[in-house]
Enzyme design. Sequence first.
Site, PDB file in Angstrom:
ATOM      1  N   GLU A 122       9.829  -4.567   2.248  1.00 15.01           N
ATOM      2  CA  GLU A 122      10.313  -2.919   1.772  1.00 15.01           C
ATOM      3  C   GLU A 122      10.312  -2.094   3.018  1.00 15.01           C
ATOM      4  OE1 GLU A 122       9.722  -5.720  -1.326  1.00 15.01           O
ATOM      5  OE2 GLU A 122       8.203  -4.816  -0.097  1.00 15.01           O
ATOM      6  N   ASP A 145       7.755  -8.990  -8.614  1.00 13.25           N
ATOM      7  CA  ASP A 145       6.540  -9.500  -9.215  1.00 13.25           C
ATOM      8  C   ASP A 145       6.470  -9.189 -10.838  1.00 13.25           C
ATOM      9  OD1 ASP A 145       5.740 -10.232  -6.780  1.00 13.25           O
ATOM     10  OD2 ASP A 145       4.254  -8.636  -6.276  1.00 13.25           O
ATOM     11  N   ASP A 182       9.320 -11.947   2.286  1.00 10.29           N
ATOM     12  CA  ASP A 182       8.543 -11.071   1.147  1.00 10.29           C
ATOM     13  C   ASP A 182       8.083  -9.906   1.814  1.00 10.29           C
ATOM     14  OD1 ASP A 182       7.678 -10.663  -1.217  1.00 10.29           O
ATOM     15  OD2 ASP A 182       6.183 -12.126  -1.133  1.00 10.29           O
TER      16      ASP A 182
END
Length: 852
Positions: free
Chosen positions: A469, A542, A466
């Site tokens: 990015e 999300d 997670d």
Amino acid sequence: MHTSTSAFTTPVFLAAYGESYTMLGMRDLKIKTQLKKSYVFKVLLQGEIYEIEGNIFRLKINEAAPLRARYEVPDVLIKEPTTQKLSLSQKEGGVLVLTSVNEDYKLRVTANPFQVELQFKDETVLSMNSNGLLYFEHLQPPPSDRYSLWQEKFGSFLDIKAHGPSSVGMDFSLHGFDHLYGIPQHTESLLLKNTSDGDAYRLYNLDIFGHKIHDKIGIYGSVPLLIAHKPDRTLGIFWLNSSETLVDINTKAVPEHIPTESAADISKQRAVPLTDVRWMSESGIIDVFLLMGPTAFDIFRQFAQLTGTQALPPLFSLGYHQCRWNYEDEQDVKAVDAGFDEHDIPYDVIWLDIEHTDGKRYFTWDKKKFQNPKRMQELLRKKKRKLVVIVDPHIKADPMYTLYSQGKEKGYFVKDRNGKDFEGICWPGSSYYLDFTNPEVRKWYADQFAFKTYKGSTNILFVWNDMNEPSVFKGAELTMQKDAVHYNNWEHRELHNLYGFYQQMATAEGLIKRSSGKERPFVLTRSFFAGSQKYGAVWTGDNTAEWGYLKISIPMLLTISMAGISFCGADVGGFIGDPEPELLVRWYQAGAYQPFFRGHSNMKSKRREPWLFGEKNTQIIREAIRERYVLLPYLYTLFYRAHTEAEPVMRPLWIEFPEKLETFGVEDEYMLGNALLVYPVTDKEAKAVSVLLPGSKEVRVIQSCSAFQPTQIYYTIPIFQRGGTVIPLKTAAGKSTEWMTNISYELRVALNTEACAVGELYLDDGHSFQYLHKKQFLFRKFTFHKNILSSSCTDESGQYRTTCVVERVIFLGLGQQPTLVTACSKGNEPTFILLHLVILILLHSYVYIWHI
């Protein structure tokens, strides 16, 4: 422009002199008002045109002699493509005509102004730079006054371009096309929209909490693949660039080309669509692949030929996953696990978020909450279930933390522009970021998953990447500054969209390595790029517990699937907020028929295990999850086809019905494989839905209230089986996938109007690479023709022993009850298929037959 006459083999070299920004129709100098005339140089650009086997063409444009090497995306292509020789069929007046090996395609190259037309049998399908928007900012020596183009402010952040501006771009005209798809990831509709309002689609991986619906901003992942479709052809454009990229789309109608100029002919002219697509990237080179199809399935195979196919997932990962930020401790995990058994709900995997670690130090455990993680995993193993834990890319700044101290000592962190380790803020506070672009770092990182290194881990522990990015709190757009420096001195701006791709690669390699290459990994990643399908699964990030997010999840997943990543899903129930019971139920029903099936929620959300919303809702959720487990043989077979043939598991209707115009924009229903049409109910209090059945009539499905109280909606979603298909199912659901190994099979045979049907079943051990290395698998084909159901071997190379039988065969649309059923075998052919019991009915459960 001049050309070299000796180079028209493969590649074709095109060389051009011209002034920067204006040569070859580059963008207007007025855009850069500060640009001084003294900085305009004549620069040689070199273009290379290749033909690649399988109806693929590649165009590369770079500076012939740049001041330093420009970034070319590594590691995404599975190998350097084998090229084929283009023949020079015409050369005159600054125009070259190059012919493909099969002579179906011609490339008409004009030197001045530079333009390429790609023709199929003398009809132009696609043209490049027809609007003169090709631009290529060449590298220049730094100016003495450091004018603003070499630095840029974003809020309080100053981005220093160490090598100056270096953007590239090109326009493409798609002739006859006005339906475009792809370029995930955006919270947007299936059909790409015109961007004439100036709001271009952005490809830039970002952590955007609660991202807006119908927004073209880039979110967690990027795949620069655009697909265009019309009834007789599908084509794709793969723009291989990992820097920030914008895509502009403009569709217009132009008069149809008529070869004569008579008044009669002109009066008959009709408007045909023409779509202009403009790609613009901050840096790198122009490296574009033209995938010429001509069918959608050809596009998928061509893209996989370049970037790889979907990894075959372990079977357990296709079951239901239960996640929350966070399950608090070992007792919480034990209680949730027991709750599924108590309420007779199947599940395979329980997940642990960041709170399971020792102070957000990944590869560790909170010693108070998880005192004996191995014991916890052994309890799960006895239940034939698995554990997934989160492992993020940021490393807590703590000299006593092994990953930090080793990473610091070895120089494995990304640097800032001054050469120091880049420091950012994330969950642990002060953090440093591993440079996964470095092969040595990836190898070292993969070694961290070894059982002797990752204390408390076992072989039922799998991984969730997670925040990759990468997410940087208090950073520009909550991500890493573009002037950070990676391996080989590349700036972050060059490779931003690749960061998560590399972490997932290293993680998957680590899980394979810890099993000595024997076991398939499972790795879920939030950030992704083209080729991420080779390493595992992705999800949409999300989302929010609102009806609109359930509705938009369908086109989002369809778009990701078309971009090569079949293993994708959306958090069931919505990550942010508290879903009302009806929304949660509807989301479970939708998720049960999507590739990755996980319930997940935020730490601020109320607990939402499936049994917490009353017995009636528990019953409906239980049934939805059981339907998923019964469906697993069909789903696993689809994943094998995705792995071997690059066919999307979840696909828009138009892919199966490419000539049906009414399907081109449909995004509220979809095909699961070629056999099932799924219509998730995404509106509150819906009592009926209208379902489009391509090639048939639109039907209205009414929800019955008979099973529950009259005031409550009976929650079902319509699932249609296509006439002419056979799907394999299990006859019952087990507690998890491992409990179902010996549960018998059912074949559901839906007959077409000719009373025929065909389908497949793929079977292996569900967890190892033996299907690949030892050919330990079975791949069977079932055919019903002339009232005979037969089973044959689809792939003779596979061998796998199983005691499982086909217990029953259910016929849909047989028309009348047969008077005699006989089971027989053909000679001594070895087969695992035994017609143990045959049941024949006209309609079964919630599944409707659909004739075309």
